[in-house]
Enzyme design. Structure first.
Site, PDB file in Angstrom:
ATOM      1  N   SER A  81     -10.497 -10.634  10.181  1.00  0.00           N
ATOM      2  CA  SER A  81     -11.358 -11.096   9.146  1.00  0.00           C
ATOM      3  C   SER A  81     -12.459 -10.436   8.875  1.00  0.00           C
ATOM      4  O   SER A  81     -12.823  -9.134   9.343  1.00  0.00           O
ATOM      5  CB  SER A  81     -11.288 -12.683   9.127  1.00  0.00           C
ATOM      6  OG  SER A  81     -11.955 -13.154   7.736  1.00  0.00           O
TER       7      SER A  81
ATOM      8  N   LYS B 121     -11.042 -11.832   2.374  1.00  0.00           N
ATOM      9  CA  LYS B 121     -11.327 -12.257   3.632  1.00  0.00           C
ATOM     10  C   LYS B 121     -11.359 -13.955   3.708  1.00  0.00           C
ATOM     11  O   LYS B 121     -10.884 -14.564   4.708  1.00  0.00           O
ATOM     12  CB  LYS B 121     -12.351 -11.850   4.320  1.00  0.00           C
ATOM     13  CG  LYS B 121     -12.310 -10.117   4.623  1.00  0.00           C
ATOM     14  CD  LYS B 121     -11.057  -9.848   5.317  1.00  0.00           C
ATOM     15  CE  LYS B 121     -11.163  -8.374   5.764  1.00  0.00           C
ATOM     16  NZ  LYS B 121     -10.252  -7.601   6.448  1.00  0.00           N
TER      17      LYS B 121
HETATM   18  C1  HXC Z   1     -14.939   1.173  -7.492  1.00  0.00           C
HETATM   19  C2  HXC Z   1     -12.793   1.985  -6.930  1.00  0.00           C
HETATM   20  C3  HXC Z   1     -13.329   2.741  -5.882  1.00  0.00           C
HETATM   21  C4  HXC Z   1     -14.719   2.597  -5.456  1.00  0.00           C
HETATM   22  C5  HXC Z   1     -11.221   2.615  -5.786  1.00  0.00           C
HETATM   23  N1  HXC Z   1     -11.395   2.095  -6.750  1.00  0.00           N
HETATM   24  N2  HXC Z   1     -12.501   2.888  -4.878  1.00  0.00           N
HETATM   25  N3  HXC Z   1     -13.336   1.289  -7.775  1.00  0.00           N
HETATM   26  N4  HXC Z   1     -15.522   2.038  -6.562  1.00  0.00           N
HETATM   27  N5  HXC Z   1     -15.379   3.139  -4.530  1.00  0.00           N
HETATM   28  C6  HXC Z   1     -10.493   1.715  -7.850  1.00  0.00           C
HETATM   29  C7  HXC Z   1      -9.852   2.539  -8.565  1.00  0.00           C
HETATM   30  O1  HXC Z   1     -10.273   3.317  -9.388  1.00  0.00           O
HETATM   31  C8  HXC Z   1      -8.464   1.886  -9.085  1.00  0.00           C
HETATM   32  O2  HXC Z   1      -8.981   0.969 -10.125  1.00  0.00           O
HETATM   33  C9  HXC Z   1      -8.346   0.598  -8.001  1.00  0.00           C
HETATM   34  O3  HXC Z   1      -9.773   0.541  -7.216  1.00  0.00           O
HETATM   35  C10 HXC Z   1      -7.094   1.304  -6.909  1.00  0.00           C
HETATM   36  O4  HXC Z   1      -7.272   2.405  -6.613  1.00  0.00           O
HETATM   37  P1  HXC Z   1      -6.455   3.306  -5.842  1.00  0.00           P
HETATM   38  O5  HXC Z   1      -7.102   4.469  -4.950  1.00  0.00           O
HETATM   39  O6  HXC Z   1      -5.273   3.637  -6.933  1.00  0.00           O
HETATM   40  O7  HXC Z   1      -5.513   2.314  -4.876  1.00  0.00           O
HETATM   41  P2  HXC Z   1      -5.045   2.602  -3.495  1.00  0.00           P
HETATM   42  O8  HXC Z   1      -4.360   3.753  -3.334  1.00  0.00           O
HETATM   43  O9  HXC Z   1      -4.204   1.470  -3.375  1.00  0.00           O
HETATM   44  O10 HXC Z   1      -6.125   2.529  -2.269  1.00  0.00           O
HETATM   45  C11 HXC Z   1      -6.618   1.176  -1.966  1.00  0.00           C
HETATM   46  C12 HXC Z   1      -8.369   1.425  -1.745  1.00  0.00           C
HETATM   47  C13 HXC Z   1      -8.563   2.597  -1.015  1.00  0.00           C
HETATM   48  C14 HXC Z   1      -8.552   0.028  -1.153  1.00  0.00           C
HETATM   49  C15 HXC Z   1      -8.879   1.433  -3.218  1.00  0.00           C
HETATM   50  O11 HXC Z   1     -10.074   2.490  -0.601  1.00  0.00           O
HETATM   51  C16 HXC Z   1      -7.695   2.378   0.219  1.00  0.00           C
HETATM   52  O12 HXC Z   1      -6.465   2.721   0.583  1.00  0.00           O
HETATM   53  N6  HXC Z   1      -8.502   1.994   1.504  1.00  0.00           N
HETATM   54  C17 HXC Z   1      -7.610   2.061   2.814  1.00  0.00           C
HETATM   55  C18 HXC Z   1      -8.640   2.520   3.699  1.00  0.00           C
HETATM   56  C19 HXC Z   1     -10.021   1.601   3.956  1.00  0.00           C
HETATM   57  O13 HXC Z   1     -10.317   1.160   2.768  1.00  0.00           O
HETATM   58  N7  HXC Z   1     -10.448   1.432   5.244  1.00  0.00           N
HETATM   59  C20 HXC Z   1     -11.393   0.593   5.419  1.00  0.00           C
HETATM   60  C21 HXC Z   1     -11.169  -0.536   5.984  1.00  0.00           C
HETATM   61  S1  HXC Z   1     -12.441  -1.425   6.810  1.00  0.00           S
HETATM   62  P3  HXC Z   1      -8.578   1.417 -11.773  1.00  0.00           P
HETATM   63  O14 HXC Z   1      -9.111   0.317 -12.787  1.00  0.00           O
HETATM   64  O15 HXC Z   1      -9.249   2.710 -11.957  1.00  0.00           O
HETATM   65  O16 HXC Z   1      -7.136   1.625 -11.874  1.00  0.00           O
HETATM   66  C22 HXC Z   1     -12.755  -2.636   6.045  1.00  0.00           C
HETATM   67  C23 HXC Z   1     -13.712  -3.536   6.771  1.00  0.00           C
HETATM   68  C24 HXC Z   1     -13.897  -4.914   5.991  1.00  0.00           C
HETATM   69  O17 HXC Z   1     -11.897  -3.354   5.408  1.00  0.00           O
HETATM   70  C25 HXC Z   1     -14.965  -5.763   6.540  1.00  0.00           C
HETATM   71  C26 HXC Z   1     -16.237  -5.316   6.312  1.00  0.00           C
HETATM   72  C27 HXC Z   1     -17.395  -6.103   7.163  1.00  0.00           C
END
Ligand code: HXC
Length: 291
Positions: free
Chosen positions: A158, A176
């Site tokens: 979380s 979360k």
């Molecule tokens: C605004 C964004 C964006 C950004 C993506 N989107 N990045 N909007 N700012 N920086 C939007 C896209 O434009 C799209 O909307 C929608 O999000 C989906 O994007 P996709 O790339 O098509 O989705 P997908 O390929 O499924 O990717 C999911 C994701 C990506 C979450 C967006 O970042 C990802 O795959 N992340 C996985 C790895 C990751 O994030 N790890 C970090 C974990 S750390 P539209 O409207 O254009 O269709 C963590 C810590 C949490 O989670 C706790 C913190 C303390």
């Protein structure tokens, strides 16, 4: 390369072979935090299956983690998106086929980025809710048969973001909060089956994908506001994981173990005065300490 090594066996608080004969199933297991959670479990005797979206990254991580123990088996399960429960069910079937069972589940796959409300589309919000919350539900759903059979335990990864309003993190905070609620309800429903469910809420953990995405102000500024005056390490989260899966926590369920150096307890008024740097002068002052 692994983050932990053999020193974990002699220098950590845990006994070797603690998890001998057990199997842990980890989503996000090739990522930064969950990978080290898996390393600790494998060093302490467990076999593991790690689920990821990227083939190369997941295969490489499984190979590295497996090298930590002579007789370890770590199964790579790439090309699995936690948003699809059927893909997870296939990953579970493959794990049982190769490792025989699943005792422990870490639901750690997560997505994050910084975005203000004005630039956060409905689909962007949904993407993070789907990965973090629906993905956590799907993970337990797919593992339920094994958890039930083996009276297993679940850990959800979380956060502390939803304890207050954190700007640019609307999507993750909402997800979360849902994960915590999911864990609490599962603890109550699945407790009579002998299944425990808990969350770990990491604070600022050094050298993680989350920090590299979120910590724009630099480490020093973060450390200044942490009561324990350091960044967390991935081993801090691994140790919390070992505790929550070990018999030492056999009466602990429906809990959230916050591993953040005390960060979220710092009030805004303290934080705005550069606590605890300011506080230090009171402890260093020549007078005081009277009983
Ligand atoms: C605004 C964004 C964006 C950004 C993506 N989107 N990045 N909007 N700012 N920086 C939007 C896209 O434009 C799209 O909307 C929608 O999000 C989906 O994007 P996709 O790339 O098509 O989705 P997908 O390929 O499924 O990717 C999911 C994701 C990506 C979450 C967006 O970042 C990802 O795959 N992340 C996985 C790895 C990751 O994030 N790890 C970090 C974990 S750390 P539209 O409207 O254009 O269709 C963590 C810590 C949490 O989670 C706790 C913190 C303390």
């Amino acid at each position: 390369m692994t983050y932990l090594d053999q020193r974990y066996l002699s220098e950590s608080a845990w006994k070797p072979n603690l998890f001998q004969g057990k199997v842990v199933f980890v989503t996000g297991g090739a990522g930064s935090i969950c990978r080290v959670q898996t390393e600790a479990m494998v060093l302490l005797g467990a076999n593991a299956a790690i689920v990821g979206r990227n083939q190369q990254k997941t295969d490489d991580a499984a190979k590295d983690i497996q090298s930590l123990r002579k007789d370890a088996k770590v199964v790579s399960l790439p090309n699995v998106d936690v948003r699809d429960v059927k893909q997870l069910a296939s990953a579970v079937a493959k794990t049982v086929q190769e490792l025989g069972r699943i005792d422990f589940v870490i639901a750690g796959a997560a997505g994050n980025f910084l975005a203000d409300f004005n630039h956060l589309s409905s689909n962007a919000f949904k993407s993070v809710i789907d990965i973090d919350l629906l993905g956590s539900f799907n993970t337990v759903k797919a593992c339920f048969g094994e958890l039930r059979k083996n009276k297993g335990a679940i850990i959800f990864v979380s956060a502390t973001l939803h304890y207050y309003g954190v700007p640019f993190q609307i999507h993750v905070g909402a997800a979360k909060a849902g994960v915590d609620a999911l864990s609490n309800a599962l603890a109550v429903e699945l407790g009579p089956l002998g299944i425990r469910s808990n969350c770990i809420a990491p604070g600022p953990i050094d050298d993680t994908e989350g920090m590299s995405r979120l910590a724009r102000g630099g480490k020093e500024r973060i450390i200044q506001k942490v009561p324990l005056q350091r960044m967390g390490t991935k081993q801090d989260i691994a140790d919390a994981t070992v505790y929550l899966f070990s018999p030492a926590s056999s009466y602990v369920t429906g809990d959230v173990l916050v591993v953040d150096g005390g960060s979220w307890q710092v009030s805004q008024s303290a934080a705005s005065h550069d606590y605890p740097v300011t506080l230090k002068k009171y402890f260093d002052a020549p007078k005081g300490g009277k009983l």
